[in-house]
Design a protein around this motif. Structure first.
Motif, PDB file in Angstrom:
ATOM      1  N   UNK A 254     -14.582 -57.600  19.753  1.00  9.71           N
ATOM      2  CA  UNK A 254     -15.631 -58.614  19.938  1.00  9.71           C
ATOM      3  C   UNK A 254     -15.253 -59.923  19.258  1.00  9.71           C
ATOM      4  N   UNK A 255     -14.677 -59.824  18.047  1.00  7.58           N
ATOM      5  CA  UNK A 255     -14.277 -61.049  17.355  1.00  7.58           C
ATOM      6  C   UNK A 255     -13.182 -61.772  18.126  1.00  7.58           C
ATOM      7  N   UNK A 256     -12.215 -61.033  18.681  1.00  3.92           N
ATOM      8  CA  UNK A 256     -11.138 -61.655  19.458  1.00  3.92           C
ATOM      9  C   UNK A 256     -11.708 -62.379  20.670  1.00  3.92           C
ATOM     10  N   UNK A 257     -12.644 -61.732  21.380  1.00  2.82           N
ATOM     11  CA  UNK A 257     -13.262 -62.379  22.543  1.00  2.82           C
ATOM     12  C   UNK A 257     -14.016 -63.639  22.119  1.00  2.82           C
ATOM     13  N   UNK A 258     -14.696 -63.552  20.986  1.00  6.91           N
ATOM     14  CA  UNK A 258     -15.450 -64.707  20.501  1.00  6.91           C
ATOM     15  C   UNK A 258     -14.516 -65.858  20.145  1.00  6.91           C
ATOM     16  N   UNK A 259     -13.448 -65.561  19.419  1.00  7.88           N
ATOM     17  CA  UNK A 259     -12.504 -66.605  19.024  1.00  7.88           C
ATOM     18  C   UNK A 259     -11.795 -67.190  20.239  1.00  7.88           C
ATOM     19  N   UNK A 260     -11.419 -66.334  21.187  1.00  2.00           N
ATOM     20  CA  UNK A 260     -10.775 -66.828  22.406  1.00  2.00           C
ATOM     21  C   UNK A 260     -11.704 -67.749  23.186  1.00  2.00           C
ATOM     22  N   UNK A 264     -10.088 -70.664  19.473  1.00  2.00           N
ATOM     23  CA  UNK A 264      -9.528 -70.524  18.127  1.00  2.00           C
ATOM     24  C   UNK A 264      -8.482 -69.413  18.140  1.00  2.00           C
ATOM     25  N   UNK A 265      -7.306 -69.612  17.527  1.00  2.00           N
ATOM     26  CA  UNK A 265      -6.289 -68.549  17.491  1.00  2.00           C
ATOM     27  C   UNK A 265      -6.822 -67.288  16.814  1.00  2.00           C
ATOM     28  N   UNK A 266      -6.425 -66.144  17.341  1.00  3.09           N
ATOM     29  CA  UNK A 266      -6.868 -64.854  16.781  1.00  3.09           C
ATOM     30  C   UNK A 266      -5.657 -63.992  16.431  1.00  3.09           C
ATOM     31  N   UNK A 267      -4.635 -64.596  15.823  1.00  2.00           N
ATOM     32  CA  UNK A 267      -3.403 -63.872  15.526  1.00  2.00           C
ATOM     33  C   UNK A 267      -3.649 -62.690  14.582  1.00  2.00           C
ATOM     34  N   UNK A 268      -4.391 -62.926  13.497  1.00  2.00           N
ATOM     35  CA  UNK A 268      -4.643 -61.844  12.536  1.00  2.00           C
ATOM     36  C   UNK A 268      -5.413 -60.706  13.175  1.00  2.00           C
ATOM     37  N   UNK A 269      -6.389 -61.052  13.977  1.00  2.00           N
ATOM     38  CA  UNK A 269      -7.198 -60.016  14.626  1.00  2.00           C
ATOM     39  C   UNK A 269      -6.376 -59.229  15.654  1.00  2.00           C
ATOM     40  N   UNK A 270      -5.488 -59.912  16.378  1.00  2.00           N
ATOM     41  CA  UNK A 270      -4.626 -59.230  17.344  1.00  2.00           C
ATOM     42  C   UNK A 270      -3.720 -58.226  16.641  1.00  2.00           C
ATOM     43  N   UNK A 271      -3.138 -58.632  15.513  1.00  2.00           N
ATOM     44  CA  UNK A 271      -2.269 -57.727  14.755  1.00  2.00           C
ATOM     45  C   UNK A 271      -3.070 -56.548  14.212  1.00  2.00           C
TER      46      UNK A 271
END
Length: 359
Positions: A254-260, A264-271
């Motif tokens: 959910x956070x990745x979708x929100x940041x996308x 906003x980059x979501x590099x930390x969340x993707x990892x």
């Protein structure tokens, strides 16, 4: 289940249980002494301290349990090799790979528990532990509907600079909203003293609206009240400050979708998302690495063998950290930074295991 499987599993589970208990005590006591000064300074209550330490245990044990798995393997398979039982089993026509199946089965079971727990309850418990630490022990005000000095990127190439924001009534003050085109050229700027969110719309009062054309010319429009088509809700401007390690799998997604959506980059969340899948299989990986070292204990001795196995394991964790850092800074895709160490050391472990089974 055959008698041989029950025997090998029993030889493995006894040291595994002992190592698990020892590591649990070490983590509990170590964490207590690490935070003792904080407990004393804030006069923390014993129930809060106990609950904080207990809720944080699964998260830390999930990280260090591969070390317990490796020790259990060394203390079970090593003695079997030294007493000649492995040689006798091979002499009875049992292949080497067949002998290792019970160990792999237990390792896979541990990995599955780690995987499910790491995606669901372990992060939730860790988040609750951190909440108790901040709210009850350090007596901080963890969450307030009032935020100030917000700078955030929004949808439709907008950048928001907000003096104060109160999410409960949906109000903001001292607002500047810049909108850019696809080439990041400034298209418009809205500045206002106040903003109000009602009925799914933002209304701004006492401000100025400036529009720019392609030639750099602009048109200025002072206003007392202006509606602006903005898709963000008040809570969209408030970022969840929990670390990715404290988020369950669904919360990270959910956070990745929100940041996308905000650009906003979501590099930390993707990892972090991919590490939730990759790290649990370290329990199987240490078994793959540990078997060759355990079978060499007869020639090299227990101390040297365990030292080599530990060295390989900590080198694995170091490699994980390096690739994780590259992924969190956007130099590598999230899936590659999460799985690279598993692929490298898994290949090495299979090669060592093949060499061992041939000798």
């Amino acid at each position: 289940m055959k008698i041989l499987d029950r025997y090998l599993i029993g030889q493995f589970l006894r040291p595994l249980a002992a190592c698990g208990a020892i590591f649990t005590i070490l983590v509990f006591v170590g964490h207590f002494f690490d935070k003792m000064s904080v407990f004393n300074n804030y006069h923390a209550r014993v129930p809060d301290i106990f609950l904080y330490l207990v809720l944080g245990l699964p998260y830390w044990l999930n990280i260090i349990f591969p070390v317990a798995t490796l020790l259990a393997l060394m203390f079970s398979l090593g003695p079997l090799q030294q007493r000649g039982e492995i040689t006798a089993m091979r002499g009875a026509g049992i292949s080497s790979l067949r002998l290792y199946v019970p160990f792999f089965a237990i390792g896979m079971l541990i990995s599955l528990v780690s995987l499910v727990g790491g995606m669901t309850c372990f992060p939730s418990w860790s988040s609750k532990a951190n909440m108790i630490y901040r709210q009850h022990i350090k007596q901080e005000r963890v969450y307030s509907t009032l935020r100030d000095h917000i700078v955030v990127t929004g949808r439709d190439h907008r950048r928001f600079i907000i003096g104060t924001l109160d999410t409960k009534p949906g109000t903001m003050t001292d607002i500047v909203i810049d909108q850019f085109d696809d080439q990041m050229h400034l298209r418009s700027t809205l500045s206002a003293q106040q903003g109000q969110y009602q009925n799914g719309q933002w209304s701004f009062s006492r401000g100025n609206f400036i529009q720019f054309d392609a030639n750099g010319n602009f048109r200025q429009e002072p206003f007392r009240e202006k509606l602006l088509d903005i898709r963000e809700k008040p809570e969209d401007f408030v970022y969840d400050d929990r670390k990715p390690d404290d988020l369950t799998h669904s919360e990270i997604r959910r956070r990745i979708r929100h940041l996308d959506g905000l650009g906003v980059p979501s590099f930390k969340e993707q990892v972090a998302l991919h590490l939730q899948f990759a790290l649990p299989f370290a329990n199987v990986l240490v078994i793959l690495l540990g078997i060759p070292f355990a079978l060499n204990s007869l020639r090299k001795g227990n101390v040297q063998t365990i030292a080599h196995a530990f060295g390989a394991t900590f080198l694995y964790w170091g490699t994980v950290s390096i690739f994780q850092s590259y992924g969190e800074h956007g130099y590598l895709p999230g899936w590659l930074s999460a799985w690279a160490a598993n692929v490298i050391f898994g290949t090495l472990a299979v090669w060592l295991l093949q060499r061992t089974t041939k000798t």
